[in-house]
Scaffold this motif. Sequence first.
Motif, PDB file in Angstrom:
ATOM      1  N   ALA A  44     -47.437  -1.979  19.122  1.00  0.00           N
ATOM      2  CA  ALA A  44     -46.201  -1.765  18.359  1.00  0.00           C
ATOM      3  C   ALA A  44     -45.125  -1.217  19.292  1.00  0.00           C
ATOM      4  O   ALA A  44     -45.201  -0.065  19.736  1.00  0.00           O
ATOM      5  N   HIS A  64     -40.771  -6.302   8.107  1.00  0.00           N
ATOM      6  CA  HIS A  64     -42.202  -6.414   8.418  1.00  0.00           C
ATOM      7  C   HIS A  64     -42.556  -5.691   9.715  1.00  0.00           C
ATOM      8  O   HIS A  64     -43.567  -4.972   9.783  1.00  0.00           O
ATOM      9  N   ARG A  65     -41.759  -5.869  10.767  1.00  0.00           N
ATOM     10  CA  ARG A  65     -42.086  -5.249  12.061  1.00  0.00           C
ATOM     11  C   ARG A  65     -42.080  -3.728  11.967  1.00  0.00           C
ATOM     12  O   ARG A  65     -42.945  -3.050  12.518  1.00  0.00           O
ATOM     13  N   HIS A  68     -45.124  -2.551  10.047  1.00  0.00           N
ATOM     14  CA  HIS A  68     -46.308  -2.645  10.906  1.00  0.00           C
ATOM     15  C   HIS A  68     -46.342  -1.467  11.871  1.00  0.00           C
ATOM     16  O   HIS A  68     -47.402  -0.857  12.084  1.00  0.00           O
ATOM     17  N   GLY A  71     -47.533   1.620  10.226  1.00  0.00           N
ATOM     18  CA  GLY A  71     -48.990   1.600  10.088  1.00  0.00           C
ATOM     19  C   GLY A  71     -49.690   1.970  11.388  1.00  0.00           C
ATOM     20  O   GLY A  71     -50.697   2.687  11.384  1.00  0.00           O
ATOM     21  N   GLU A  81     -54.956   5.188   6.499  1.00  0.00           N
ATOM     22  CA  GLU A  81     -54.112   4.021   6.278  1.00  0.00           C
ATOM     23  C   GLU A  81     -53.278   4.180   5.008  1.00  0.00           C
ATOM     24  O   GLU A  81     -53.723   4.769   4.028  1.00  0.00           O
ATOM     25  N   THR A  85     -46.862   4.449   5.078  1.00  0.00           N
ATOM     26  CA  THR A  85     -46.264   3.219   4.543  1.00  0.00           C
ATOM     27  C   THR A  85     -46.065   3.326   3.029  1.00  0.00           C
ATOM     28  O   THR A  85     -45.123   2.740   2.483  1.00  0.00           O
TER      29      THR A  85
END
Length: 309
Positions: A44, A64-65, A68, A71, A81, A85
């Motif tokens: 990332a 989206h990026r 991610h 995360g 997890e 987010t």
Amino acid sequence: MEAFPAEVAAAVREGPFEVAFDLAIRHRGLSLEALQRRMAGRGAQVSLATLSYWRRGRRHPEGHRSLHAVGVAEGCLGLPEETLTRLVARPRVRTAEPWPGGVSLASALGSEPTELAACDGIDLDGNSRLALASVRQRAVLGPDRTERSVRTELVVTSRADGVDRWVSFFRPQTGGGHRPVLRAAHCCRPGRVRRDAASELLACELRFDYPLRAGETYVFDFEFGYEGTPPETSYLQFGVRAPARQIVLQACFDPAAVPVRCYRYHRPRDGAADPAAREPELPVGPSLTSHIAVMDARPGVYGMVWEWD
């Protein structure tokens, strides 16, 4: 799950995202540089500036990026997890109470509810989370009496945490297929745009550089023009749903088209302006401009109208 200090556990459970992110970084004893390296090692790539903005609440992860990357940050910080987010997905803005004595959006715009229905997907009440400190609007008229451009500068104060946009409404004076467009924006960028074909009403989201905190001020400006032939115009007005400290409207005329008379008017609350109640004439000086300045404006519509002949 690892046992976290009570302050960290509460933040990752309740949010907001920037507080949880900041406390998790502090708990790990990491610098942003160290966190960036760990995230890069897991695929990332995020700039230090972006991480800093996220941590301070200046920006919110979107797309989206970014999600991610959030995360990946969870893993680097030892969080389960979806811990962060999940907070990103929450609505960030706390609803501010409406201004007492305010006017409806339709009244401020002089629009019908059916016209506003075309603005589906835009938060039509979002502007109520901002208090207007100053409105400065300048219209430039052409030699053919048409409205060439309208530039608006706003100074606002956020009434809640997380406010990150203003919705600007713009409509030509006359019908006939005119197509208003956003020409320029400073300290903001265009978001969603909606049009009502029948009335030519344009609604445009203007997103700030960063989310505001309650009590924080922000200054931005934008300009509308037209695709194709602009419409002939004989007035300039601005409607406010809540009190504003200052409203200044200025019309700039072309030497080939100077009005013979110019007046100011005010339509208070949900009432209609009385054409016979026009205030004394406004001067049009050697600079070929005329203006109105209203201090401590109450809700309603403020404007100036001119006669060409």
